[in-house]
Structures are given as structure tokens and as C-alpha cells.
Design an enzyme around this catalytic site. Structure first.
Site, PDB file in Angstrom:
ATOM      1  N   LYS A 185      -8.774  -1.543   6.029  1.00 16.60           N
ATOM      2  CA  LYS A 185      -9.074  -2.093   4.705  1.00 16.60           C
ATOM      3  C   LYS A 185      -8.053  -3.157   4.315  1.00 16.60           C
ATOM      4  O   LYS A 185      -8.400  -4.190   3.738  1.00 16.60           O
ATOM      5  CB  LYS A 185      -9.116  -0.968   3.669  1.00 16.60           C
ATOM      6  CG  LYS A 185     -10.350  -0.088   3.851  1.00 16.60           C
ATOM      7  CD  LYS A 185     -10.319   1.173   3.016  1.00 16.60           C
ATOM      8  CE  LYS A 185      -9.386   2.219   3.567  1.00 16.60           C
ATOM      9  NZ  LYS A 185      -9.550   3.566   3.134  1.00 16.60           N
ATOM     10  N   ASP A 193     -15.433   2.494   7.828  1.00 14.43           N
ATOM     11  CA  ASP A 193     -14.399   3.424   7.354  1.00 14.43           C
ATOM     12  C   ASP A 193     -14.935   4.293   6.226  1.00 14.43           C
ATOM     13  O   ASP A 193     -14.620   5.479   6.150  1.00 14.43           O
ATOM     14  CB  ASP A 193     -13.152   2.663   6.886  1.00 14.43           C
ATOM     15  CG  ASP A 193     -12.139   3.630   6.281  1.00 14.43           C
ATOM     16  OD1 ASP A 193     -11.637   4.478   7.033  1.00 14.43           O
ATOM     17  OD2 ASP A 193     -11.903   3.577   5.050  1.00 14.43           O
ATOM     18  N   HIS A 239       0.858  -1.189   0.000  1.00 15.03           N
ATOM     19  CA  HIS A 239       0.000   0.000   0.000  1.00 15.03           C
ATOM     20  C   HIS A 239       0.889   1.232   0.000  1.00 15.03           C
ATOM     21  O   HIS A 239       1.824   1.329   0.797  1.00 15.03           O
ATOM     22  CB  HIS A 239      -0.908   0.034   1.244  1.00 15.03           C
ATOM     23  CG  HIS A 239      -1.734   1.281   1.291  1.00 15.03           C
ATOM     24  ND1 HIS A 239      -2.906   1.424   0.584  1.00 15.03           N
ATOM     25  CD2 HIS A 239      -1.526   2.462   1.922  1.00 15.03           C
ATOM     26  CE1 HIS A 239      -3.397   2.637   0.787  1.00 15.03           C
ATOM     27  NE2 HIS A 239      -2.577   3.279   1.597  1.00 15.03           N
ATOM     28  N   ARG A 282     -14.907  12.677   7.746  1.00 18.20           N
ATOM     29  CA  ARG A 282     -13.621  13.354   8.012  1.00 18.20           C
ATOM     30  C   ARG A 282     -13.304  14.357   6.914  1.00 18.20           C
ATOM     31  O   ARG A 282     -12.770  15.438   7.166  1.00 18.20           O
ATOM     32  CB  ARG A 282     -12.497  12.313   8.133  1.00 18.20           C
ATOM     33  CG  ARG A 282     -12.572  11.516   9.430  1.00 18.20           C
ATOM     34  CD  ARG A 282     -11.648  10.309   9.383  1.00 18.20           C
ATOM     35  NE  ARG A 282     -10.297  10.667   9.082  1.00 18.20           N
ATOM     36  CZ  ARG A 282      -9.417   9.873   8.451  1.00 18.20           C
ATOM     37  NH1 ARG A 282      -9.773   8.656   8.071  1.00 18.20           N
ATOM     38  NH2 ARG A 282      -8.192  10.270   8.216  1.00 18.20           N
ATOM     39  N   SER A 301      -7.665   3.849   9.257  1.00 17.65           N
ATOM     40  CA  SER A 301      -8.463   3.807   8.033  1.00 17.65           C
ATOM     41  C   SER A 301      -7.775   2.920   6.986  1.00 17.65           C
ATOM     42  O   SER A 301      -8.387   2.007   6.406  1.00 17.65           O
ATOM     43  CB  SER A 301      -8.629   5.241   7.515  1.00 17.65           C
ATOM     44  OG  SER A 301      -9.114   5.254   6.201  1.00 17.65           O
TER      45      SER A 301
HETATM   46  N1  URA Z   1      -6.322   6.903   2.768  1.00 18.07           N
HETATM   47  C1  URA Z   1      -7.252   6.236   3.472  1.00 18.07           C
HETATM   48  O1  URA Z   1      -7.708   5.193   3.059  1.00 18.07           O
HETATM   49  N2  URA Z   1      -7.651   6.759   4.642  1.00 18.07           N
HETATM   50  C2  URA Z   1      -7.169   7.911   5.144  1.00 18.07           C
HETATM   51  O2  URA Z   1      -7.564   8.301   6.221  1.00 18.07           O
HETATM   52  C3  URA Z   1      -6.211   8.589   4.400  1.00 18.07           C
HETATM   53  C4  URA Z   1      -5.802   8.055   3.207  1.00 18.07           C
END
Ligand code: URA
Length: 428
Positions: free
Chosen positions: A189, A163, A84, A170, A185
Site C-alpha cells: 500500500k 491486499d 507509517h 488472513r 501487506s
Molecule cells: N496492517 C496491514 O496493513 N497489514 C497487515 O498485515 C498488518 C497490519
């Protein structure tokens, strides 16, 4: 057990630690609609201002994972690995990396996103390939992994729905820039995706989420702890995003550059980072006797995996990629060494040319973007092209050119104050 949302907010407002039960309750109740947006906004702001400790962040992450499905790849006969990136300008690394690591012996089940703002999204890039499909069912994902060794596709709505709802809130309440909230967050995932190992590419510099190296290190450390606590073998590289990666910025332009890397060529920074991340992924996955990634780029096996991966998702790996109709060149105003090329400015310019979107529902242009002809440290000659801007309509050039004002500088020497490509490696 039920709680009162106001008590939970006040606990964090007064710098207390939220209990596991409070966190489980508030995430579940918010996802169900039993805690109102204004209450959750207030709690998020208290978290942004007062932070969360390691146990709270782990609980928050687990509660978001439990809000949806958790994928399971245990039917596969090879270890799984994923990468990621926190996002940057010209960051197309997933495109060559996923088939490369597959060619070296791991399976890659990668759920990716679309771009928002100045950083591009992997799915937008791949969608510039005619016929390629981002949305797959879990069974289709398994089929692509079996056929190609790697799948890159969109996350379904069942993955960490808490999320999705929290991130949207957010975004409109000034509570994105909190390391505990960003880390939980991203990791909710990735852990729900079910990968056995994970390599994080945490970027630092003007074109990154984290502008300075200390913040990027803190984010990396928090994510490595979360992955490790959840039983995912996790390692992070801190990498440079003070200048763009490679020479191509924009969807189809980045696919073209990725294919060059898979063909054994491509820009040296993209190749170096791809190979370094591939080695990290194979090590984290524990693949024994793996082929070295450099060899897999040279012997064509990574390219074969790419072609299988694109075809298995409906794409034509031989198709001619879309091109923007219009272009403008920026010439070097003087001779010397390119001392600076600011990643953020290039990213914003590419976005304004049509490569990115301002709102989730906006379309992107496949052909728009920027081709760089020099990188910091290169010698340039007055009047020769520094970069080419591509757009579907000429009206887009003016604002893109504005974004590039002051973005580059030519001097007698330069490039010495650049961040090293790989700044640091963070492990548990
Ligand atoms: N990418 C995400 O998936 N979440 C965040 O909070 C910031 C970047």
C-alpha cells in the site's frame, strides 16, 4: 502462464521457494476469483509456517501492487515523504507530524486507515473534527497537498485490491501474524501510494502488534528491504509501546493533545517522537536547508499547516470537539511511584469505552477514551486521579474497569524496566 493452485500450495508446504511466475499467477488469479478462498487460506498458512525469502517477499509485494493503481506525485515540485506506524495505544503522531513536515518543506501524501481492535485509526481520530472528510478523489488529494503541503485521507478501493482481499481472509484464518505477510501487506500500500521516501515507526511492547523487540526488528528490517528494493528511500525506527504514548487515548481526546503539540506544548514523549520522526522524514526526502521541526512547532508554522490541511478537507479547525457524556475517575490506591501502566490494557479499556470497533462496519464514539494523569516514573499521591474514563453510556464502564485490573502498579520506585522511547534505527 497458468499454474495449478495445488502445485503452488505443495511447493510452499514442502518448504520450497515460490517462483516469481507462481507468485504473479496466484495473486492475480486469487484477485480475479480463479483461486478459491480455501486454496489461498492453505497457501497463507504454509507461508506463515515456512516463511518466504527476500526475493519471494519482494515478488509477493510487487504482485499486490500490480493488482491496482499506482499513484504518481511527479507533478509536484517538492520531494514527498510519508510515515507509517504499525499501530499502538495513544499513537496520534501522524496528526502533528504530517503538517509539521509539510511546514519544513516536504509534501506528505498519506493514505491512512481506520482502527480495528485495541489500536486506534488515524481516520477515526480526524473524523471527530466536525465536517472533516476522509474520502477524497486523486485530484482532491492533489488540491489539498497544494493548499496545505500535507493530506491524510482514506485509501481508495483501487489501491492494492489483492491486499484488501487477502487481509480479510488472513483475519479469519489465523494467518495475520506472519512477518512476510504483514510486511508485504503494509509495503504494497505504501509503495502504491507513490511516496518518494518512507519512515516506518515499528512499535514493540504489549500494546503493539509485535510484543517483543526481536520480532519488531525483524519486521522493520523486512519492510526497509522491501521499500529499498522498490526504489523508495526507507528507514525504520523501533519505538516503545509497553506504555501508552502521551496522556490521551481516544479519538477527539487525541486530536486535542495533537493540537497542544502543534501549539508548542503537549506531552514530552509525543513531542520527542514527533520531532525525531520529522527529522528522519526530511532527511529521507532529501529536503535541503529544511527548517528544524522544533522551530516549526514553536513559530506557529506547523499549526498554520494543520489549520490549512483540516480546512481543505472540509473540517473546522476551530470547532469544539465532541465530548463523552459520562466519566469515571480511577484514583491512586496508595502513594508512591507509578511503576507500570500497561499499554494493551489501556487500549482494550478505551476500545470497550467506545473509542474503537470490533467489526469493520461498527461506528466509533468520538468522545470516548481515557485521559491519563500520570505516566510510569511519575510520583502519585493516594486518592488523586490516575486516569479518567470517558464514555457515552455508563453501561460501558464496568468492562473497561475489568480490562484495567492489574494494568498499573505503584511502588517505591519504578519505570526503570521501560523500553527506551526510540529503541533502534534500521536502515538498508
Ligand atoms: N496492517 C496491514 O496493513 N497489514 C497487515 O498485515 C498488518 C497490519
Amino acid at each position: 502462464m497458468g499454474f495449478d493452485a495445488i502445485d503452488v500450495i505443495i511447493t510452499k508446504r514442502e518448504r520450497g521457494a515460490l517462483s516469481t511466475a507462481q507468485i504473479d499467477w496466484v495473486i492475480d488469479a486469487y484477485t480475479r476469483g480463479a483461486v478459491a478462498d480455501e486454496q489461498m487460506s492453505s497457501l497463507l498458512m504454509a507461508i506463515l509456517l515456512n516463511g518466504m525469502d527476500r526475493r519471494e517477499i519482494a515478488d509477493w509485494t510487487q504482485a499486490m501492487i500490480r493488482s491496482g493503481e499506482r499513484m504518481d506525485w511527479s507533478v509536484l515540485d517538492r520531494p514527498t515523504a510519508d510515515k507509517h506506524s504499525t499501530g499502538g495505544v495513544g499513537d496520534k503522531i501522524t496528526l502533528p507530524l504530517a503538517p509539521l513536515v509539510a511546514a519544513c518543506g516536504a509534501y506528505i501524501p498519506q493514505l491512512s486507515g481506520r482502527g480495528l481492535g485495541h489500536t486506534g485509526g488515524t481516520l477515526d481520530k480526524l473524523e471527530s473534527i466536525p465536517g472533516w472528510r476522509a474520502s477524497l478523489s486523486n485530484d482532491e488529494m492533489l488540491g489539498v497537498i497544494r493548499a496545505a503541503g500535507a493530506v491524510v485521507c482514506a485509501a481508495g478501493s483501487g489501491l492494492a485490491p489483492a491486499d484488501k482481499k487477502l487481509y480479510a481472509l488472513r483475519d479469519v484464518t489465523g494467518t495475520v501474524e506472519s512477518i512476510p505477510l504483514i510486511a508485504s501487506s503494509i509495503m504494497s500500500k505504501k509503495i502504491a501510494e507513490g511516496t518518494g521516501s518512507l519512515v516506518l515507526d515499528v512499535k514493540a511492547g504489549s500494546g503493539a502488534f509485535m510484543k517483543n523487540v526481536d520480532d519488531a526488528r525483524e519486521l522493520a528490517r523486512t519492510m526497509v528491504e522491501l521499500g529499498t528494493d522498490a526504489g523508495v528511500r526507507t528507514v525504520a525506527l523501533l519505538t516503545a509501546m509497553d506504555r501508552p504514548l502521551g496522556f490521551a487515548v481516544g479519538n477527539a481526546l487525541e486530536v486535542e493533545e495533537s493540537v497542544e503539540v502543534l501549539a508548542g506544548g503537549g506531552p514530552s514523549d509525543v513531542v520527542e517522537l514527533t520531532v525525531r520522526l520529522a527529522r528522519e522524514m526530511l532527511e529521507a526526502a532529501g529536503v535541503r536547508g529544511a527548517k528544524d521541526p522544533e522551530e516549526a512547532l514553536k513559530d506557529g508554522s506547523a499549526m498554520d499547516a494543520w489549520r490549512r490541511m483540516i480546512s481543505a478537507q472540509g473540517g473546522d479547525p476551530d470547532a469544539v470537539l465532541p465530548r463523552a457524556a459520562e466519566f469515571v475517575e480511577i484514583a491512586a490506591p496508595e502513594s508512591g511511584v507509578l511503576a507500570k501502566l500497561d499499554a494493551l490494557a489501556v487500549g482494550v479499556a478505551a476500545w470497550r469505552l467506545g473509542a474503537g470497533r470490533a467489526r469493520k462496519e461498527d461506528p466509533v464514539s468520538a468522545g470516548a477514551g481515557i485521559t491519563l494523569h500520570a505516566k510510569p516514573g511519575d510520583v502519585v499521591t493516594k486518592g488523586t486521579p490516575l486516569m479518567t474514563l470517558h464514555a457515552d453510556e455508563t453501561a460501558r464502564f464496568e468492562r473497561a474497569l475489568e480490562a484495567l485490573e492489574g494494568a498499573y502498579a505503584i511502588g517505591e520506585d519504578g519505570g526503570d524496566d521501560l523500553l527506551p522511547l526510540v529503541i533502534d534505527r534500521i536502515t538498508a
